[in-house]
Design an enzyme around this catalytic site. Structure first.
Site, mmCIF file in Angstrom:
data_model
loop_
_atom_site.group_PDB
_atom_site.id
_atom_site.type_symbol
_atom_site.label_atom_id
_atom_site.label_comp_id
_atom_site.label_asym_id
_atom_site.label_seq_id
_atom_site.Cartn_x
_atom_site.Cartn_y
_atom_site.Cartn_z
ATOM 1 N N GLY A 12 0.951 -1.348 -0.028
ATOM 2 C CA GLY A 12 0.140 0.160 -0.049
ATOM 3 C C GLY A 12 1.058 0.726 -0.102
ATOM 4 C CB SER A 36 -1.286 0.268 -5.125
ATOM 5 O OG SER A 36 -2.329 0.982 -4.717
ATOM 6 C CE1 TYR A 156 -8.045 1.918 9.897
ATOM 7 C CE2 TYR A 156 -7.912 1.988 12.471
ATOM 8 C CZ TYR A 156 -7.538 1.901 10.934
ATOM 9 O OH TYR A 156 -6.211 2.678 10.676
ATOM 10 C CE LYS A 160 -4.558 -0.645 11.113
ATOM 11 N NZ LYS A 160 -4.036 -0.657 9.978
HETATM 12 N N1 LIG Z 1 -3.363 7.817 8.283
HETATM 13 C C1 LIG Z 1 -4.010 8.142 9.825
HETATM 14 O O1 LIG Z 1 -3.997 8.850 10.608
HETATM 15 C C2 LIG Z 1 -3.529 6.778 10.045
HETATM 16 C C3 LIG Z 1 -3.712 6.449 11.054
HETATM 17 C C4 LIG Z 1 -2.852 4.931 12.155
HETATM 18 C C5 LIG Z 1 -2.542 4.251 11.728
HETATM 19 N N2 LIG Z 1 -2.465 4.430 9.973
HETATM 20 C C6 LIG Z 1 -2.749 2.593 9.113
HETATM 21 O O2 LIG Z 1 -2.076 3.638 8.562
HETATM 22 C C7 LIG Z 1 -2.087 2.721 6.743
HETATM 23 C C8 LIG Z 1 -1.881 3.232 5.570
HETATM 24 O O3 LIG Z 1 -3.126 4.582 5.787
HETATM 25 P P1 LIG Z 1 -3.274 6.054 5.285
HETATM 26 O O4 LIG Z 1 -3.535 6.314 5.745
HETATM 27 O O5 LIG Z 1 -1.857 6.030 4.256
HETATM 28 O O6 LIG Z 1 -4.123 5.235 4.015
HETATM 29 P P2 LIG Z 1 -4.574 5.521 2.369
HETATM 30 O O7 LIG Z 1 -5.850 5.774 0.931
HETATM 31 O O8 LIG Z 1 -3.598 7.228 1.791
HETATM 32 O O9 LIG Z 1 -3.391 4.687 1.607
HETATM 33 C C9 LIG Z 1 -3.084 3.471 1.583
HETATM 34 C C10 LIG Z 1 -3.034 3.060 0.613
HETATM 35 O O10 LIG Z 1 -2.721 1.517 0.390
HETATM 36 C C11 LIG Z 1 -3.460 0.762 -0.416
HETATM 37 N N3 LIG Z 1 -4.077 0.234 -0.063
HETATM 38 C C12 LIG Z 1 -5.530 -0.503 -0.120
HETATM 39 N N4 LIG Z 1 -6.489 -2.050 0.256
HETATM 40 C C13 LIG Z 1 -5.809 -2.824 -0.476
HETATM 41 C C14 LIG Z 1 -4.776 -4.111 -0.413
HETATM 42 N N5 LIG Z 1 -6.242 -4.338 -0.369
HETATM 43 N N6 LIG Z 1 -4.398 -3.827 -0.927
HETATM 44 C C15 LIG Z 1 -2.430 -3.554 -1.800
HETATM 45 N N7 LIG Z 1 -2.772 -1.939 -1.612
HETATM 46 C C16 LIG Z 1 -3.969 -1.457 -0.520
HETATM 47 C C17 LIG Z 1 -4.074 2.305 -1.371
HETATM 48 O O11 LIG Z 1 -4.124 2.147 -2.291
HETATM 49 C C18 LIG Z 1 -2.872 3.465 -0.915
HETATM 50 O O12 LIG Z 1 -2.426 3.061 -1.590
HETATM 51 C C19 LIG Z 1 -2.734 2.140 7.123
HETATM 52 O O13 LIG Z 1 -2.662 0.359 7.547
HETATM 53 C C20 LIG Z 1 -4.452 2.696 8.074
HETATM 54 O O14 LIG Z 1 -5.256 1.947 9.025
HETATM 55 C C21 LIG Z 1 -3.691 5.294 8.977
#
Ligand SMILES: NC(=O)c1ccc[n+]([C@@H]2O[C@H](COP(=O)([O-])OP(=O)(O)OC[C@H]3O[C@@H](n4cnc5c(N)ncnc54)[C@H](O)[C@@H]3O)[C@@H](O)[C@H]2O)c1
Length: 272
Positions: A12, A36, A156, A160
């Site tokens: 991702g 991705s 969610y 986690k």
């Molecule tokens: N943004 C936040 O505040 C936050 C906080 C805590 C945890 N997270 C975790 O961090 C990670 C990234 O989050 P983000 O905010 O960058 O998300 P985002 O949506 O901006 O990016 C996620 C990326 O993962 C890809 N993706 C989604 N499903 C997929 C799949 N099945 N197979 C392959 N790729 C896939 C998407 O296309 C995208 O490129 C996640 O695990 C999220 O739960 C984010």
């Protein structure tokens, strides 16, 4: 350049936190697999790395599909010869609703990517890391791995918490193969996922009430924590959870701070 010559898969990583991680690992000398669901979405990040002198390739694949994951890992070995670092970052947001209204499809969708996807990726790289005699797995969970998510979605939070459990188990299971498994828990990071699921007012309120350091973490700051855990400096760190959250888990945002100050002032005034 403490990851020079290492090969890292970052799931991702076409945008958001995954992109931040890919850029930092590449800066430290790792050859990075940008992943991705669709390969074409990975090209911008690959170009950014290549144009700053690093090495990266794009491999598409859905982490919730076992066949895609197996193909991604074997393509990595074919093109780059090894898998030294796996960063399980791909994740999706859940549905903010009451449990009575949550559908089975919504539950399965989030658990499928956020938890089963992590399991599939670990399972696919472990034999290769064992063959190499070492490895680093870093799982991106969330502060929702120890509390509920402030986005308000049950599935969610459950996914986690599951990632934390998987990491603890694997850290034990893989220790004698010199493979470390750690978890990074972001709090709030302003990414496309965050922007899609929230309004600017909600984000402002979250920072003010929940984050003592007064701002969201950047994508690159998550990358720095991952880079450390993937490096030789962290060789004996395994089974740990590192919150990179601006202090969110301390629980001392504005509202709690007011309660604590009131208590301190009343103690000082001799009210107790
Ligand atoms: N943004 C936040 O505040 C936050 C906080 C805590 C945890 N997270 C975790 O961090 C990670 C990234 O989050 P983000 O905010 O960058 O998300 P985002 O949506 O901006 O990016 C996620 C990326 O993962 C890809 N993706 C989604 N499903 C997929 C799949 N099945 N197979 C392959 N790729 C896939 C998407 O296309 C995208 O490129 C996640 O695990 C999220 O739960 C984010």
């Amino acid at each position: 350049m403490e990851l020079k010559g290492k090969t890292a898969i970052v799931t991702g990583s076409a945008r958001g936190i995954g992109e931040g991680i890919a850029l930092v690992l590449a800066r430290e000398g790792a050859n990075v697999v940008v992943n991705s669901r669709k390969v074409k979405d990975c090209e911008v990040v690959v170009q950014k790395i290549v144009s700053s002198g690093g090495k990266a390739i794009a491999i598409g694949g859905d982490v919730s599909e076992k066949a895609d994951v197996v193909a991604m890992v074997s393509e990595t070995i074919k093109q780059l010869g090894a898998v030294d670092i796996l960063v399980n970052n791909a994740g999706i947001e859940g549905t903010p609703c009451l449990t009575k209204d949550l559908s089975e499809e919504q539950w399965d969708r989030v658990l499928g990517v956020n938890l089963k996807g992590v399991f599939f990726c670990c399972q696919a790289v472990i034999p290769q890391m064992m063959k190499q005699g070492q490895g680093r797995i870093v799982n991106i969970a969330s502060t929702a791995a120890v509390r509920m998510t402030f986005f308000g979605s049950l599935e969610y939070t459950v996914s986690k918490h599951g990632v934390a459990g998987l990491s603890h188990h694997l850290a034990w299971e893989l220790a004698d193969s010199h493979i470390t498994v750690n978890t990074v828990c972001p709090g709030g990071v302003q990414t496309p996922l965050m922007e899609a699921g929230t309004t600017p007012e909600y984000r402002e309120m979250t920072i003010k009430r929940l984050i003592p350091l007064g701002r969201f973490t950047t994508m690159e700051e998550i990358g720095e924590a991952v880079s450390f855990l993937a490096s030789d400096r962290a060789a004996t760190i395994t089974g740990q959870m590192l919150a990179v959250d601006g202090g969110l888990l301390t629980g001392f945002g504005e509202d709690l701070r007011a309660v604590v100050r009131t208590r301190m002032e009343s103690m000082k005034a001799g009210a107790h």
